[in-house]
Design a protein around this motif. Structure first.
Motif, short mmCIF file in Angstrom:
data_model
loop_
_atom_site.label_atom_id
_atom_site.label_comp_id
_atom_site.label_asym_id
_atom_site.label_seq_id
_atom_site.Cartn_x
_atom_site.Cartn_y
_atom_site.Cartn_z
N GLY A 287 -0.02 -2.32 3.12
CA GLY A 287 -0.87 -2.74 4.22
C GLY A 287 -1.67 -3.99 3.93
N CYS A 288 -2.94 -3.96 4.23
CA CYS A 288 -3.78 -5.13 4.02
C CYS A 288 -5.24 -4.72 3.87
CB CYS A 288 -3.66 -6.12 5.18
SG CYS A 288 -4.34 -5.51 6.75
N ILE A 289 -6.03 -5.62 3.30
CA ILE A 289 -7.48 -5.46 3.23
C ILE A 289 -8.11 -6.73 3.79
CG2 ILE A 289 -7.62 -3.82 1.31
CD1 ILE A 289 -7.90 -6.13 -0.62
N ALA A 290 -9.25 -6.58 4.41
CA ALA A 290 -9.91 -7.74 5.01
C ALA A 290 -11.41 -7.57 4.95
CB ALA A 290 -9.44 -7.92 6.46
N ARG A 291 -12.10 -8.69 5.06
CA ARG A 291 -13.56 -8.66 4.98
C ARG A 291 -14.16 -9.69 5.93
NH1 ARG A 291 -17.25 -8.03 -0.45
NH2 ARG A 291 -19.28 -8.45 0.50
N HIS A 292 -15.26 -9.27 6.57
CA HIS A 292 -16.06 -10.16 7.42
C HIS A 292 -17.51 -9.82 7.14
CE1 HIS A 292 -17.67 -12.46 10.66
NE2 HIS A 292 -17.99 -11.42 11.41
N GLY A 293 -18.22 -10.74 6.49
CA GLY A 293 -19.59 -10.43 6.07
C GLY A 293 -19.58 -9.28 5.07
N LYS A 294 -20.30 -8.24 5.37
CA LYS A 294 -20.35 -7.07 4.48
C LYS A 294 -19.32 -6.01 4.86
CE LYS A 294 -25.22 -7.61 3.18
NZ LYS A 294 -26.57 -6.96 3.12
N GLU A 295 -18.65 -6.22 6.00
CA GLU A 295 -17.68 -5.23 6.45
C GLU A 295 -16.34 -5.41 5.73
OE1 GLU A 295 -15.49 -3.65 10.56
OE2 GLU A 295 -16.58 -5.56 10.54
N ILE A 296 -15.81 -4.34 5.19
CA ILE A 296 -14.51 -4.35 4.51
C ILE A 296 -13.63 -3.26 5.13
CG2 ILE A 296 -13.29 -4.09 2.32
CD1 ILE A 296 -15.88 -4.85 0.89
N VAL A 297 -12.40 -3.59 5.46
CA VAL A 297 -11.48 -2.60 6.02
C VAL A 297 -10.17 -2.62 5.25
CG1 VAL A 297 -12.48 -2.81 8.33
CG2 VAL A 297 -10.49 -4.20 7.72
N ARG A 298 -9.51 -1.49 5.27
CA ARG A 298 -8.17 -1.36 4.68
C ARG A 298 -7.28 -0.71 5.73
NH1 ARG A 298 -5.81 -1.10 -0.52
NH2 ARG A 298 -7.87 -1.48 -1.44
N VAL A 299 -6.18 -1.36 6.05
CA VAL A 299 -5.27 -0.88 7.08
C VAL A 299 -3.89 -0.67 6.49
CG1 VAL A 299 -4.12 -1.52 9.25
CG2 VAL A 299 -6.56 -1.98 8.96
N PRO A 300 -3.28 0.50 6.69
CA PRO A 300 -1.96 0.76 6.12
C PRO A 300 -0.87 -0.04 6.82
CG PRO A 300 -2.62 2.57 7.54
CD PRO A 300 -3.81 1.66 7.42
N ALA A 301 0.26 -0.19 6.15
CA ALA A 301 1.40 -0.88 6.74
C ALA A 301 2.06 0.03 7.77
CB ALA A 301 2.40 -1.25 5.65
N ILE A 302 2.90 -0.57 8.60
CA ILE A 302 3.63 0.21 9.60
C ILE A 302 4.88 0.77 8.94
CG2 ILE A 302 4.85 0.09 11.80
CD1 ILE A 302 2.95 -2.09 12.64
N GLY A 303 4.92 2.06 8.80
CA GLY A 303 6.01 2.71 8.07
C GLY A 303 7.37 2.59 8.72
N GLU A 304 7.39 2.37 10.05
CA GLU A 304 8.67 2.32 10.76
C GLU A 304 9.45 1.04 10.50
OE1 GLU A 304 5.76 2.84 12.02
OE2 GLU A 304 5.70 4.57 13.38
N ALA A 305 8.79 0.04 9.90
CA ALA A 305 9.44 -1.27 9.72
C ALA A 305 10.29 -1.30 8.45
CB ALA A 305 8.39 -2.37 9.65
N LYS A 306 11.60 -1.45 8.62
CA LYS A 306 12.50 -1.59 7.48
C LYS A 306 12.81 -3.07 7.30
CE LYS A 306 17.07 -0.27 5.76
NZ LYS A 306 16.57 -0.11 4.38
#
Length: 376
Positions: A287-306
């Motif tokens: 997936g990916c990780i991202a940050r804006h100011g103090k906010e940090i998020v982690r989002v998983p990859a889309i499993g259906e994509a081959k």
């Protein structure tokens, strides 16, 4: 350099067809800087060919014309084909920034355009025809005498879908730093760029005028090879505070802090966020990780994509993420749209999303409760 006072360039004269209306002086919302036009030769090849070319697998680093010709001469004997992929060798108008801009226009209906140059040759015409058919604004693309690129870029996709790129740009015509005018950037909201130590004067000149015109700047770190060989100029560019949004994949992120006690993607994200309002690091199947100011998020990859071909995955992730910012979505939602967009391009060969894969992307966005583009 006289960039602010120079006369605005004439719009590029496109072929007379139903998309000629895009070549106007109306400012695109998102402007992509690609100093020279690129035509990609994309091929699925076996691993043995990758062992015969210089540089590391998975990277993207400029080579001499002779080396690209040497690679292309060997491709046919190493082609991989399958019943599901009738075109194992493909020629497409490309370049990282062009992929992102095209993704924004075609996939999300965002008014986008390119600033740069192409040659007055067959490959230049091919690039213009391809980009104009995608309804990109090409009014800021200069057409110059000379080659678009002698061999452009060879993109080798291995059996696992990973791509290795070797562009040849040394003889290509390109826009120069002193050619920019404030009219080039006035009215746009975002400038999208790719890091290249070979184009630092062009990048800096574009940023300077863009900032004067109130345009936000997005930078992609290009490749781990470029980051590793030219780390200091990149760090200085980031430390300038002029980069509002930065994208990196996992390899580029770790290369940025190589030699430090902690060179993890998370540490690199923190480093980028010190200088950029938004920073995102893609982690492939994680997936990916991202940050804006103090906010940090982690989002998983889309499993259906081959993955068939990873070419353009990061470019299209950027398309989706920037679309999210334009729509005022949350940081997490921006990452989710980016993940849907990035996953859609890996389903087939090349950095352009097919109509079928666009529909797949919209379905994934709908499943995740994300706002669909107004063009639907």
């Amino acid at each position: 350099m006289g960039a602010e006072t120079g006369a605005a360039p004439e719009p590029l004269l496109l072929h007379q067809n139903d998309v000629v209306a895009v070549a106007t002086k109306d400012a695109p919302l998102v402007l992509g800087l690609q100093p020279c036009a690129l035509v990609d030769h994309v091929a699925r090849v076996d691993f043995s060919l990758l062992d015969q070319i210089p540089g590391e697998r998975g990277g993207s680093f400029p080579v001499a014309r002779e080396e690209v010709e040497n690679i292309l001469s060997k491709v046919k004997s190493h082609i991989l084909s399958s019943p599901n992929d009738p075109s194992p060798l493909r020629t497409v108008a490309g370049g990282s920034v062009a992929n992102t801009i095209r993704g924004l226009t075609v996939g999300f209906g965002v008014s986008s355009g390119l600033i740069g140059a192409c040659g007055d040759d067959e490959q230049g015409d091919f690039f213009v025809d391809s980009m104009s058919s995608s309804r990109l604004n090409l009014s800021k693309l200069r057409k110059k005498k000379g080659p678009t690129a002698q061999a452009s870029c060879v993109c080798l996709v291995d059996e696992e879908g990973n791509r290795t790129m070797r562009p040849c740009l040394s003889s290509a015509v390109k826009i120069q730093a002193d050619e920019f005018t404030k009219e080039d950037f006035s009215g746009s909201k975002w400038l999208v760029m790719r890091y290249s130590a070979y184009n630092m004067d062009i990048i800096k000149a574009a940023i300077r005028i863009a900032k004067q015109e109130g345009v936000s700047v997005s930078l992609d770190l290009a490749s781990f090879e470029m980051v590793g060989k030219f780390r200091q100029p990149l760090i200085e560019l980031l430390e300038s505070g002029d980069i509002d949004l930065c994208f990196a994949n996992e390899d580029e992120a770790m290369e940025l802090l190589r030699g430090k006690q902690d060179a993890s993607p998370e540490a690199s994200l923190e480093f980028l966020a010190k200088y950029c309002k938004w920073a995102a690091v893609t982690l492939g199947s994680y997936g990916c990780i991202a940050r804006h100011g103090k906010e940090i998020v982690r989002v998983p990859a889309i499993g259906e994509a081959k993955a068939i071909d990873a070419t353009g995955a990061g470019d299209l992730f950027a398309s989706g993420f920037i679309y999210g910012l334009i729509k005022g979505l949350s940081l997490e939602e921006c990452c989710k749209v980016g993940s849907c967009s990035g996953a859609s391009v890996v389903l087939s060969l090349g950095g352009e999303v097919t109509p079928e894969n666009l529909q797949w992307m919209y379905k994934q966005m709908q499943i995740k409760g994300l706002p669909l583009p107004d063009l639907l």
